[in-house]
Design a protein around this motif. Sequence first.
Motif, PDB file in Angstrom:
ATOM      1  N   ILE A 101      12.676 -52.761  22.731  1.00  0.00           N
ATOM      2  CA  ILE A 101      13.826 -52.267  21.982  1.00  0.00           C
ATOM      3  C   ILE A 101      14.278 -53.331  20.987  1.00  0.00           C
ATOM      4  CG2 ILE A 101      16.159 -51.329  22.150  1.00  0.00           C
ATOM      5  CD1 ILE A 101      13.945 -49.673  23.576  1.00  0.00           C
ATOM      6  N   LEU A 102      14.488 -52.921  19.744  1.00  0.00           N
ATOM      7  CA  LEU A 102      14.986 -53.787  18.689  1.00  0.00           C
ATOM      8  C   LEU A 102      16.464 -53.463  18.462  1.00  0.00           C
ATOM      9  CD1 LEU A 102      14.122 -55.860  16.414  1.00  0.00           C
ATOM     10  CD2 LEU A 102      13.919 -53.851  14.924  1.00  0.00           C
ATOM     11  N   VAL A 103      17.340 -54.430  18.769  1.00  0.00           N
ATOM     12  CA  VAL A 103      18.783 -54.253  18.590  1.00  0.00           C
ATOM     13  C   VAL A 103      19.172 -54.947  17.291  1.00  0.00           C
ATOM     14  CG1 VAL A 103      21.061 -54.583  19.624  1.00  0.00           C
ATOM     15  CG2 VAL A 103      19.056 -54.263  21.100  1.00  0.00           C
ATOM     16  N   VAL A 104      19.871 -54.224  16.407  1.00  0.00           N
ATOM     17  CA  VAL A 104      20.120 -54.715  15.053  1.00  0.00           C
ATOM     18  C   VAL A 104      21.593 -54.559  14.684  1.00  0.00           C
ATOM     19  CG1 VAL A 104      19.554 -54.381  12.609  1.00  0.00           C
ATOM     20  CG2 VAL A 104      17.771 -54.115  14.335  1.00  0.00           C
ATOM     21  N   ARG A 105      22.135 -55.555  13.973  1.00  0.00           N
ATOM     22  CA  ARG A 105      23.474 -55.461  13.382  1.00  0.00           C
ATOM     23  C   ARG A 105      23.309 -54.948  11.950  1.00  0.00           C
ATOM     24  NH1 ARG A 105      28.797 -56.429  15.441  1.00  0.00           N
ATOM     25  NH2 ARG A 105      28.035 -58.313  16.495  1.00  0.00           N
TER      26      ARG A 105
END
Length: 455
Positions: A101-105
């Motif tokens: 999973i890629l968590v991005v702001r």
Amino acid sequence: MSLDLTKAADIDLPKGEARCPGPSYQDILNADGDQVPEAMRSEQYAFLGDEDIGFDRYISEEFAHSEIDQMWSRTWQWACREEHIPAKGDRYVYDVGPYSILVVRGDDMQIRAFVNSCPHRGMQFAAEGSTGVRRPTIRCPFHGMTFNLDGSLNEIPCRWDFPHLNEENFRLTEIRSDIWGGFVFINMDPEAGPLADYLEVVPEHFKLWPMDDRYVAMHTEKVLPANWKMAMEAFLEAFHVLETHSQAVQTAADANAQYDIFGKNVSRFIHAIGKPSPHLKQAVSEKQIFAKLGRDPEMLPDGAEARAHHAQLLREEYSAEFGVDLSDKSTAEMLDSIEYFVFPNAFFFPGINIRLCYRFRPIDVDHCLHEILILQPVPQGSERPAPAKPIRLEVDDSYTSVPGFALADILDQDTDNLKMQRDGAKASRKGAQSLGNYQEARIRRMHLTLDEYLS
């Protein structure tokens, strides 16, 4: 008064009602004489059965695959802290099993989570544990397919060759995400219920212990030689303190611990520090307890209780060290092991002296990754410090190699057990474990919840 804790159980008591002789944890709180949060006064236990639990759940490849397919893909898990991705374009990769999973702001400062796989050829955008970066887009390192921070298509190199792709059918796969207490949670199940419901009593109980005003002061990652559940279960009970951590029995009221089952996802134990174990045959003086707590016994005032005086000293020391006012914290909040478990793999300690968070993730059926975060209060009037970089420890590495880690010896004792427990489970003719009805109830609750997903 000496207590005999080896006496046979009273078979006339209803199942699950037996408790350790001597003062309960609530009696210890009463004796403290100070005001504790209402959450610590709550007691919630239910007898969940006494059937054996098979070792196949820990050693079977087939069972491990079922967990990956049916449970890990459908539960809320903390992926990172908000401070890991403080600025636009920051990202953090969280992996569990085959899932990444890629968590991005985003540009709008919103946090989103995407499957870490380019829809072109499946390339990952970043490796597990990657953090920071502050890039304006999400760009594939293989062919340069580029996406905006909200997952929408930005650019396709040689777009003339892809007339079949457009902004509607070629974007990143977004998954559920939410935030509690400064932790970013993800859930790969599009039908999952809200995080707030999943956390049960946690948001209410932690109102007095806000985790979003803390920062990551230390972060360790250690490979353990056991199935993730077997490794995790050592931290769901205080029963093992007597044998595994025998050096602590003069200052840890292990068998007096309180165990609470709040729902299928959340459970808790609390046990007192600065009180002797009821297993001890000889009385322990307050000066002896004070010395075992790491203090000079001659500095304990006459008539003072070691637990209370140690807590007061910690209030003063930690208030100065952390730059926060801890004068209103009770003795229990300052000292005790207060541990909440959130299924499937997260532990939160809201106390001051023991201010940890744990999580466990499977590597394979026989190994797992144990992460420990020390969460320290953000100094009042100061900016949040950057989160500590993870310190990686392999199977044979000792926690004592981590500078300034006060719990290193205790954690080494916990992890030293695991290979023998794993191999003993494989050697067992009985093929199952038998749990205590009260002290190991949180383990049983965890397995019952796991079974709901697997069924």
